[in-house]
Design an enzyme around this catalytic site. Structure first.
Site, PDB file in Angstrom:
ATOM      1  N   ALA A  36      -2.453  12.945 -10.673  1.00 57.86           N
ATOM      2  CA  ALA A  36      -1.997  11.732  -9.982  1.00 57.86           C
ATOM      3  C   ALA A  36      -2.619  10.488 -10.603  1.00 57.86           C
ATOM      4  O   ALA A  36      -1.946   9.472 -10.796  1.00 57.86           O
ATOM      5  CB  ALA A  36      -2.320  11.800  -8.495  1.00 57.86           C
ATOM      6  N   ILE A  37      -3.900  10.554 -10.928  1.00 57.01           N
ATOM      7  CA  ILE A  37      -4.570   9.408 -11.553  1.00 57.01           C
ATOM      8  C   ILE A  37      -3.886   9.074 -12.875  1.00 57.01           C
ATOM      9  O   ILE A  37      -3.572   7.909 -13.153  1.00 57.01           O
ATOM     10  CB  ILE A  37      -6.075   9.691 -11.738  1.00 57.01           C
ATOM     11  CG1 ILE A  37      -6.758   9.789 -10.366  1.00 57.01           C
ATOM     12  CG2 ILE A  37      -6.729   8.613 -12.607  1.00 57.01           C
ATOM     13  CD1 ILE A  37      -8.165  10.349 -10.396  1.00 57.01           C
ATOM     14  N   MET A  39       1.469   4.702   0.837  1.00 60.95           N
ATOM     15  CA  MET A  39       0.866   5.646   1.767  1.00 60.95           C
ATOM     16  C   MET A  39       1.024   7.081   1.293  1.00 60.95           C
ATOM     17  O   MET A  39       0.120   7.899   1.477  1.00 60.95           O
ATOM     18  CB  MET A  39       1.497   5.494   3.157  1.00 60.95           C
ATOM     19  CG  MET A  39       1.257   4.125   3.764  1.00 60.95           C
ATOM     20  SD  MET A  39       1.966   3.971   5.413  1.00 60.95           S
ATOM     21  CE  MET A  39       3.726   3.897   5.017  1.00 60.95           C
ATOM     22  N   HIS A  68      -4.728   5.183  -2.584  1.00 57.81           N
ATOM     23  CA  HIS A  68      -5.932   5.995  -2.740  1.00 57.81           C
ATOM     24  C   HIS A  68      -5.523   7.350  -3.304  1.00 57.81           C
ATOM     25  O   HIS A  68      -4.491   7.901  -2.913  1.00 57.81           O
ATOM     26  CB  HIS A  68      -6.643   6.179  -1.394  1.00 57.81           C
ATOM     27  CG  HIS A  68      -7.257   4.929  -0.887  1.00 57.81           C
ATOM     28  ND1 HIS A  68      -6.605   4.068  -0.031  1.00 57.81           N
ATOM     29  CD2 HIS A  68      -8.462   4.366  -1.141  1.00 57.81           C
ATOM     30  CE1 HIS A  68      -7.389   3.041   0.232  1.00 57.81           C
ATOM     31  NE2 HIS A  68      -8.521   3.195  -0.424  1.00 57.81           N
ATOM     32  N   PHE A 122      -0.796   9.865 -13.760  1.00 59.22           N
ATOM     33  CA  PHE A 122       0.565   9.417 -13.440  1.00 59.22           C
ATOM     34  C   PHE A 122       0.580   7.914 -13.186  1.00 59.22           C
ATOM     35  O   PHE A 122       1.362   7.173 -13.791  1.00 59.22           O
ATOM     36  CB  PHE A 122       1.079  10.185 -12.217  1.00 59.22           C
ATOM     37  CG  PHE A 122       2.387   9.690 -11.668  1.00 59.22           C
ATOM     38  CD1 PHE A 122       3.588  10.039 -12.263  1.00 59.22           C
ATOM     39  CD2 PHE A 122       2.421   8.893 -10.536  1.00 59.22           C
ATOM     40  CE1 PHE A 122       4.800   9.594 -11.746  1.00 59.22           C
ATOM     41  CE2 PHE A 122       3.626   8.443 -10.006  1.00 59.22           C
ATOM     42  CZ  PHE A 122       4.821   8.792 -10.611  1.00 59.22           C
ATOM     43  N   TYR A 123      -0.273   7.439 -12.301  1.00 62.70           N
ATOM     44  CA  TYR A 123      -0.262   6.021 -11.933  1.00 62.70           C
ATOM     45  C   TYR A 123      -0.815   5.118 -13.039  1.00 62.70           C
ATOM     46  O   TYR A 123      -0.284   4.032 -13.275  1.00 62.70           O
ATOM     47  CB  TYR A 123      -1.046   5.800 -10.635  1.00 62.70           C
ATOM     48  CG  TYR A 123      -0.310   6.281  -9.417  1.00 62.70           C
ATOM     49  CD1 TYR A 123       0.754   5.560  -8.890  1.00 62.70           C
ATOM     50  CD2 TYR A 123      -0.673   7.465  -8.785  1.00 62.70           C
ATOM     51  CE1 TYR A 123       1.443   6.001  -7.765  1.00 62.70           C
ATOM     52  CE2 TYR A 123       0.004   7.917  -7.657  1.00 62.70           C
ATOM     53  CZ  TYR A 123       1.062   7.178  -7.161  1.00 62.70           C
ATOM     54  OH  TYR A 123       1.735   7.616  -6.048  1.00 62.70           O
ATOM     55  N   TYR A 156       0.852  -1.187   0.000  1.00 60.44           N
ATOM     56  CA  TYR A 156       0.000   0.000   0.000  1.00 60.44           C
ATOM     57  C   TYR A 156       0.893   1.243   0.000  1.00 60.44           C
ATOM     58  O   TYR A 156       1.710   1.421   0.907  1.00 60.44           O
ATOM     59  CB  TYR A 156      -0.925   0.019   1.219  1.00 60.44           C
ATOM     60  CG  TYR A 156      -1.814   1.229   1.235  1.00 60.44           C
ATOM     61  CD1 TYR A 156      -2.890   1.328   0.353  1.00 60.44           C
ATOM     62  CD2 TYR A 156      -1.558   2.293   2.080  1.00 60.44           C
ATOM     63  CE1 TYR A 156      -3.690   2.452   0.332  1.00 60.44           C
ATOM     64  CE2 TYR A 156      -2.361   3.423   2.069  1.00 60.44           C
ATOM     65  CZ  TYR A 156      -3.423   3.493   1.193  1.00 60.44           C
ATOM     66  OH  TYR A 156      -4.214   4.614   1.161  1.00 60.44           O
ATOM     67  N   ASN A 192      -7.840  14.729  -8.296  1.00 63.80           N
ATOM     68  CA  ASN A 192      -6.407  14.787  -8.603  1.00 63.80           C
ATOM     69  C   ASN A 192      -6.130  14.054  -9.924  1.00 63.80           C
ATOM     70  O   ASN A 192      -5.546  12.971  -9.953  1.00 63.80           O
ATOM     71  CB  ASN A 192      -5.588  14.202  -7.453  1.00 63.80           C
ATOM     72  CG  ASN A 192      -4.120  14.524  -7.574  1.00 63.80           C
ATOM     73  OD1 ASN A 192      -3.629  14.886  -8.643  1.00 63.80           O
ATOM     74  ND2 ASN A 192      -3.393  14.370  -6.474  1.00 63.80           N
TER      75      ASN A 192
END
Length: 148
Positions: free
Chosen positions: A112-113, A61, A104, A115-116, A59, A109
């Site tokens: 970030a979404i 963090m 999460h 990016f991943y 996970y 954002n």
């Protein structure tokens, strides 16, 4: 501040890393291995056999890079280092039951979404209502990637 002091004291170099630029910390990523609750576990492996040992996940963090240092691949290198640590140790006791990596992300954002999902192949999962307490909107998406 306390969170980062705890990260430094834990000193898990494989899952928690700092990025330095000219001797200054400009970014950090920290992850942990945690149990997947039984109701969230996949009931079969790739060959349709029943899973007997508890499944775990890595996970993420936190990931943060100071604004002035974004666009220099620092965040990419920090997250890649977590994947690399897993790959190098996936047969060790700590990681042998790890089946996914997740985090999460606040629903607003988009950077970030992207990016991943784009750089690392994460899938966008369920929306979690009221996950955050002190930011608006308080909702997030679970992003995840199967590792086995």
């Amino acid at each position: 501040e306390t969170y980062y002091k705890d990260v430094v004291e834990k000193h898990d170099e494989g899952l928690c890393k700092f990025a330095y630029w000219n001797g200054f910390v400009v970014g950090a990523a920290c992850a942990r291995v945690e149990d997947i609750p039984p109701e969230q576990q996949d009931k079969t492996s790739g060959d349709d056999t029943t899973i007997s040992s508890p499944q775990k996940r890595i996970y993420i963090m936190t990931l943060g890079v100071l604004a002035a240092y974004r666009g220099r691949q620092i965040g990419t290198q920090l997250i890649q280092s977590i994947f690399d640590h897993y790959e190098a140790n996936k047969e060790n006791a700590e990681f042998k039951d790890v089946v996914e990596i997740s985090l999460h992300v606040q629903i607003s954002n988009d950077d970030a979404i992207k990016f991943y999902t784009t750089r690392f192949g994460f899938a966008q999962g369920e929306k979690v209502e009221n996950y955050y307490r002190r930011i608006d909107p308080p909702h997030c998406y679970k992003l995840y990637k199967k590792l086995r």
